[in-house]
Design an enzyme around this catalytic site. Sequence first.
Site, mmCIF file in Angstrom:
data_model
loop_
_atom_site.group_PDB
_atom_site.id
_atom_site.type_symbol
_atom_site.label_atom_id
_atom_site.label_comp_id
_atom_site.label_asym_id
_atom_site.label_seq_id
_atom_site.Cartn_x
_atom_site.Cartn_y
_atom_site.Cartn_z
ATOM 1 N N LYS A 1 30.485 -11.381 -31.991
ATOM 2 C CA LYS A 1 31.257 -11.759 -30.779
ATOM 3 C C LYS A 1 30.453 -12.639 -30.025
ATOM 4 O O LYS A 1 29.373 -12.299 -29.575
ATOM 5 C CB LYS A 1 31.604 -10.477 -29.956
ATOM 6 C CG LYS A 1 32.223 -11.004 -28.755
ATOM 7 C CD LYS A 1 33.002 -9.845 -28.065
ATOM 8 C CE LYS A 1 33.680 -10.031 -26.604
ATOM 9 N NZ LYS A 1 34.574 -8.971 -26.171
ATOM 10 N N LYS B 1 34.635 -13.470 -33.429
ATOM 11 C CA LYS B 1 35.455 -13.916 -32.260
ATOM 12 C C LYS B 1 34.862 -14.758 -31.341
ATOM 13 O O LYS B 1 33.515 -14.585 -31.245
ATOM 14 C CB LYS B 1 35.687 -12.489 -31.266
ATOM 15 C CG LYS B 1 36.509 -12.682 -30.264
ATOM 16 C CD LYS B 1 36.744 -11.442 -29.477
ATOM 17 C CE LYS B 1 37.214 -11.515 -27.986
ATOM 18 N NZ LYS B 1 37.195 -10.376 -27.349
ATOM 19 N N SER C 1 42.432 -15.516 -26.211
ATOM 20 C CA SER C 1 43.328 -15.891 -25.225
ATOM 21 C C SER C 1 43.166 -17.449 -24.750
ATOM 22 O O SER C 1 44.370 -18.351 -24.496
ATOM 23 C CB SER C 1 43.082 -15.161 -23.948
ATOM 24 O OG SER C 1 41.624 -15.519 -23.318
HETATM 25 C C1 PBG Z 1 36.455 -6.949 -23.627
HETATM 26 C C2 PBG Z 1 37.096 -7.740 -24.327
HETATM 27 C C3 PBG Z 1 37.098 -9.469 -24.059
HETATM 28 C C4 PBG Z 1 38.267 -9.926 -25.045
HETATM 29 C C5 PBG Z 1 38.603 -8.811 -25.858
HETATM 30 N N1 PBG Z 1 37.798 -7.735 -25.533
HETATM 31 C C6 PBG Z 1 36.590 -10.096 -22.817
HETATM 32 C C7 PBG Z 1 35.204 -10.281 -22.787
HETATM 33 O O1 PBG Z 1 34.463 -10.119 -23.726
HETATM 34 O O2 PBG Z 1 34.900 -10.710 -21.661
HETATM 35 C C8 PBG Z 1 38.568 -11.138 -25.043
HETATM 36 C C9 PBG Z 1 40.032 -11.608 -25.666
HETATM 37 C C10 PBG Z 1 40.547 -12.755 -25.416
HETATM 38 O O3 PBG Z 1 40.126 -13.874 -24.688
HETATM 39 O O4 PBG Z 1 41.706 -13.203 -25.879
HETATM 40 N N2 PBG Z 1 35.048 -6.532 -23.873
#
Ligand code: PBG
Length: 323
Positions: free
Chosen positions: A196, A249, A275
């Site tokens: 991630k 991700k 998103s």
């Molecule tokens: C929380 C989380 C996030 C996303 C999924 N779980 C945001 C982040 O890490 O700040 C992002 C998902 C998306 O942007 O669709 N840890």
Amino acid sequence: MYPLNRNRRLRSSSSMRSLLQEYRLTPNDFIVPLFVIEGNKLKEAIPSMPGYFRFSLDLLAAKAVSLWKQELKAILLFVKVPDNLKDNKGTEALNHNGLMQRAIKIVKDAVPDMIVITDIALDPYSSFGHDGIVEEGKILNDHSVKILSEMALSHAQAGADIVAPSDMMDGRVLAIRNQLEEANFHDTMIMSYSAKYASAFYGPFRDALDSAPGFGDKKTYQMDFGNREEALVETQLDIEEGADIVMVKPGLAYLDIIRDLKNKIHTPIAAYQVSGEYAMLKAAAAQGWLNHDQVMIEQLLCFKRAGAQLIATYFAEEAVKLI
Ligand code: PBG
């Protein structure tokens, strides 16, 4: 060699192309992310995610029924926590009667066979908007892992099929696995966000949950997008620690990472089309600059070609209508 080989013969008609297509989309490919809020009969629009909504629990149950009818079999739950319940330790995350725990039960009651996946991270519960506990401007690892593993257990107790740690703390998969085993939740799976990246593509999601970091960024725990080899290290560690499914991700800009992993590991790989990727296509389509449906299907199929077995995407419902 030409003229013995004329590759265009393989594309000569629509029937021929469909016989020879290597990858296909089916409803089984998709995980549907859902945003949950307190209240009744609430379906709140998210301005930076046109066409996507936050649902109160009653409407969440109806949504689950409708997804199931469309053969969508997995949902990924996120909760928007009221500000007055946020603190540094994410105490509310462990509330057995918290919004997430109630959401899991409501979906499982409405559609028992729906695969319910829950996000494990402190950010929606944190007064600092960080995925772990903050001390003097730093994100503590081991203290956070302790709470995250208790959070995972609490979701398992509420009925979650899969817990999905998205926090990127070191050692959290092992801690969660141990916690689940000790409590006899041998069958609860872990889908780990293994690779991630610290990404600006998460912007609209943070609007949806009001969970943007209050100070700094997430670069001391999420990965540097300049790195490729590190994705393999992170992912292999998560598999050793007990991850059943691993995840990359964001999605589209990271297809190389998905393929790297696919070539080296044999654990199922999920991709998260995040998103910001959703927002980009919605915005371009609204301007009339891109054909929404065609680009959507193309992007989703590219995830499979890259090596993803599962795709978490805000387009799931729109996509199943077309495939
Ligand atoms: C929380 C989380 C996030 C996303 C999924 N779980 C945001 C982040 O890490 O700040 C992002 C998902 C998306 O942007 O669709 N840890």
